[in-house]
Design a protein around this motif. Structure first.
Motif, PDB file in Angstrom:
ATOM      1  N   PHE A   1      42.626  36.564  48.382  1.00 28.13           N
ATOM      2  CA  PHE A   1      42.803  37.980  48.688  1.00 28.13           C
ATOM      3  C   PHE A   1      43.878  38.143  49.751  1.00 28.13           C
ATOM      4  N   GLN A   2      44.543  39.280  49.710  1.00 29.96           N
ATOM      5  CA  GLN A   2      45.493  39.647  50.750  1.00 29.96           C
ATOM      6  C   GLN A   2      45.047  40.971  51.350  1.00 29.96           C
ATOM      7  N   VAL A   3      44.942  41.009  52.682  1.00 30.26           N
ATOM      8  CA  VAL A   3      44.579  42.245  53.369  1.00 30.26           C
ATOM      9  C   VAL A   3      45.812  43.135  53.445  1.00 30.26           C
ATOM     10  N   LEU A  15      41.608  45.028  50.639  1.00 33.22           N
ATOM     11  CA  LEU A  15      42.201  43.783  50.166  1.00 33.22           C
ATOM     12  C   LEU A  15      42.599  43.920  48.705  1.00 33.22           C
ATOM     13  N   THR A  16      43.623  43.197  48.321  1.00 30.28           N
ATOM     14  CA  THR A  16      44.004  43.126  46.915  1.00 30.28           C
ATOM     15  C   THR A  16      43.778  41.696  46.426  1.00 30.28           C
ATOM     16  N   GLN A  32      40.275  41.107  38.417  1.00 25.59           N
ATOM     17  CA  GLN A  32      41.581  40.657  37.981  1.00 25.59           C
ATOM     18  C   GLN A  32      42.595  40.783  39.122  1.00 25.59           C
ATOM     19  N   PRO A  33      43.627  39.938  39.145  1.00 25.46           N
ATOM     20  CA  PRO A  33      44.681  40.071  40.151  1.00 25.46           C
ATOM     21  C   PRO A  33      45.240  41.491  40.177  1.00 25.46           C
ATOM     22  N   GLY A  34      45.421  42.013  41.358  1.00 29.92           N
ATOM     23  CA  GLY A  34      45.891  43.385  41.529  1.00 29.92           C
ATOM     24  C   GLY A  34      44.794  44.366  41.829  1.00 29.92           C
ATOM     25  N   ALA A  35      43.535  43.999  41.536  1.00 31.08           N
ATOM     26  CA  ALA A  35      42.407  44.871  41.857  1.00 31.08           C
ATOM     27  C   ALA A  35      42.284  45.005  43.370  1.00 31.08           C
ATOM     28  N   ARG A  36      41.818  46.170  43.811  1.00 36.36           N
ATOM     29  CA  ARG A  36      41.680  46.406  45.251  1.00 36.36           C
ATOM     30  C   ARG A  36      40.220  46.665  45.607  1.00 36.36           C
ATOM     31  N   ILE A  37      39.800  46.050  46.700  1.00 41.41           N
ATOM     32  CA  ILE A  37      38.430  46.182  47.175  1.00 41.41           C
ATOM     33  C   ILE A  37      38.477  46.500  48.666  1.00 41.41           C
ATOM     34  N   ALA A  38      37.604  47.403  49.117  1.00 46.34           N
ATOM     35  CA  ALA A  38      37.502  47.714  50.542  1.00 46.34           C
ATOM     36  C   ALA A  38      36.208  47.106  51.073  1.00 46.34           C
ATOM     37  N   VAL A  39      36.278  46.532  52.257  1.00 44.37           N
ATOM     38  CA  VAL A  39      35.103  45.970  52.922  1.00 44.37           C
ATOM     39  C   VAL A  39      34.788  46.841  54.132  1.00 44.37           C
ATOM     40  N   PHE A  40      33.587  47.413  54.145  1.00 41.85           N
ATOM     41  CA  PHE A  40      33.110  48.290  55.214  1.00 41.85           C
ATOM     42  C   PHE A  40      32.056  47.506  55.992  1.00 41.85           C
TER      43      PHE A  40
END
Length: 618
Positions: free
Chosen positions: A197-199, A189-190, A169-177
């Motif tokens: 996505f926005q970094v 990113l959110t 959902q919009p607002g969720a945050r994910i990290a890319v390693f």
């Protein structure tokens, strides 16, 4: 006529990957880049401006003339228009174009010889527009019209791939390693919308990757062989034939990969004076070896999450792992301390697949309809100030119209976005025009006039010192590099030998601390002798970024002890090794362009004394 198809290229530091819309199904598929792998080494070997080999053939040719070999052309993308390789002044985009041409050729072979309708290129989040422009120019040199080229940052592409199978959902945050062969990049990113996505935070370490882990295993091999036969280690370090060394390095890489799935692996050294040697390394031993690297990766991840305001694991939807080195169980275990770890498919190819997802939209897996390329404003959406932390992109050096290589398409003027990207592509255009590139016997068209002859005035010095893409100096001659060591250090080392090359092509050497030498008291002693050595190079670009990192405390996340000279031209940071009984010192000198790592120091005080006695810091 073959159906319209789309290609995504993830041009990596160590290896490159690609994805395409399948020739039969039209769905997103990984493109095979060799008979046995979906990856190809990003390496290039320049025999002449019109003869550039890529991938495994380039690695093989490197032993004939190291000055023509570039292990990681991606490191040369600084935004400068030219680079020097093997004495030839070349457009910076040319080595990259060689790799892209090989990949595009594989794609064409899968699609009845037709060019892709669109090519999507991935790049690090923190790259400047000029650096992205070099990628665009490279694709153009490889035969792709500018109107068919779009770009996307690597973490956004990875997040897009993850979102295909995990609704967010919009607002969720994910990290890319992203832990690859040569670098570690982390971004948070959110979610702003479907496939959008926005970094909000990003950090990177250009000195931490799979190659570092390979070096740790090789050191373990040498230590175990020293217990059996010290003379064998001496032979391996100084007199072993090239094929023996290469075979050992390949065995190390295979063992590393196997240890991600098995409790033990065998490393083989063939054709030694004592015959075939085998060593077995267990998962526990491997984990102990790489514990400092895993700790360093964890510290960088924590810092990036903190930049994004994430202090608890439940604030993160997923910590998505990409890159081949992220497969290592210990890495995944340590990252589990800061967030919910997620993996999908082959971590080495997810960025390429995600780039394709973003380019075409998720249309039920069918990509046969040609999409509209993202606009320049979408590709260069602003990120937070933290997003560029730890990176130092080179300055823009635009070329004038009369400098453009003949045959290079002019900037597109169809829209404001096209004008912007046309200027970016022009920024990377070279002042040197070439006849063409031959890759595996296939010519890459790039006609034009110009002076592409090597500078003969320097004689043998051409092989010793070069100029990197941004005008910085590198040293590739063994004797010249050794002579740059202070006399106090020369008197305290032995068994000096070629070790590797930096990503800019500078020679990297290793020396052991001399037994009973003047510097030996400052190093840990094991049953087989002094457990200390140095690794050093002369590469002003790498030295410049290293000394900045040392002074900012980013190399050790502020946990090391900084030592500087009074003139502030040299600096070192001494840090305790996690899981070891010794200390390591990282050193850089902007006056001599000498960079070094010192291993096996007894303590911080011993490290300070070593730096003084050796003449590195006075």
């Amino acid at each position: 006529m073959s159906p319209t198809w789309i290609l995504a290229i993830d041009f990596g530091t160590s290896n490159s990957a690609a994805a395409h819309s399948g020739a039969t199904s039209g769905s997103i598929e990984t493109l095979s880049l060799s008979h046995t792998s979906n990856l190809m080494p990003s390496s290039v070997y320049v025999a002449a401006p019109d003869r550039i080999s890529v991938g495994e053939p380039a690695r093989n040719l490197a032993q004939q003339n190291p000055t023509g070999f570039v292990a990681s052309p991606k490191r040369l993308i600084t935004g400068a228009p030219t680079t020097v390789i093997a004495g030839y002044t070349l457009p910076s985009a040319l080595p990259v174009a060689a790799v892209m041409s090989a990949i595009i050729g594989r794609g064409k072979a899968a699609h009845a010889g037709t060019l892709p309708a669109q090519v999507v290129l991935t790049h690090p989040e923190a790259w400047a527009p000029q650096q992205v422009g070099v990628l665009v120019e490279a694709a153009m040199r490889a035969g792709i019209d500018r109107s068919r080229i779009s770009t996307i940052s690597e973490p956004r592409a990875a997040a897009a791939h993850y979102s295909r199978s995990h609704a967010m959902q919009p607002g969720a945050r994910i990290a890319v390693f992203d832990f690859g062969g040569g670098t570690l990049d982390i971004a948070v990113l959110t979610v702003t919308g479907p496939n959008a996505f926005q970094v909000i935070a990003a950090r990177g370490d250009n000195g931490l990757g799979g190659k570092n882990i390979d070096a740790l295993i090789q050191r373990w091999v040498e230590q175990r062989l020293a217990d059996r036969d010290p003379e064998l280690v001496e032979w391996l370090r100084r007199r072993a034939p090239v094929d023996v060394v290469q075979s050992l390095q390949e065995s190390i890489r295979s063992a590393k990969e196997l240890l991600s799935e098995a409790p033990s692996a065998t490393i083989t050294i063939n054709n030694t004076p004592q015959g075939r040697q085998t060593l077995q390394i267990t998962r526990d031993e491997f984990d102990e070896l790489i514990a400092p690297a895993a700790e360093q990766a964890l510290r960088l991840t924590r810092a990036t999450l903190l930049d994004a305001g994430i202090t608890q694991p439940d604030q993160l939807t997923a910590l998505y792992l990409t890159g081949g080195s992220s497969r290592i169980p210990l890495i995944q275990q340590r990252l589990g301390e800061v967030g919910p770890v997620a993996t999908l498919d082959d971590p080495k190819t997810v960025v390429a697949q995600g780039a394709l997802v973003t380019a075409v939209g998720d249309r039920g897996g069918d990509t046969r309809e040609r999409p509209t390329a993202p606009s320049a404003s979408e590709l260069l959406a602003p990120t937070s100030p933290q997003a560029s932390r730890g990176y130092q992109p080179g300055p823009a050096q635009p070329a004038s119209d009369h400098q453009r290589v003949a045959g290079t398409p002019p900037p597109q003027q169809s829209s404001s976005g096209g004008r912007k990207w046309g200027r970016l592509a022009l920024a990377g255009v070279a002042v040197v025009a070439l006849v063409g590139i031959v890759i595996g016997g296939v010519a890459l068209a790039n006609r034009g006039g110009g002076d592409d002859e090597p500078d003969q005035a320097g004689g043998s010095s051409t092989a010793a010192a070069q100029t990197a893409a941004n005008g910085s100096a590198i040293v590739t001659d063994e004797k010249q590099l050794y002579s740059m060591l202070p006399s106090g250090l020369q008197n305290g080392v032995e068994n000096c030998r070629k070790s590797d090359f930096t990503e800019s092509g500078a020679l990297d050497m290793m020396c052991n601390i001399k037994k009973d030498g003047p510097l030996a008291p400052f190093f840990v002693t094991e049953s087989y002798g002094i457990n200390g050595f140095i690794s050093f190079y002369s590469d002003s670009t790498k030295v410049g970024s290293t000394i900045t990192s040392l002074r900012n405390g980013t190399m050790s996340d502020g946990k090391g002890t900084l030592v500087e000279d009074s003139a502030r031209v040299s600096a070192a940071e001494i840090e305790a090794g996690t899981g070891t009984k010794s200390y390591t010192a990282s050193y850089a000198n902007t006056s001599t362009n000498l960079g070094m790592t010192v291993f096996g120091l007894k303590s911080i005080d011993d490290g300070k004394t070593f730096l003084s006695r050796s003449g590195l810091i006075s």
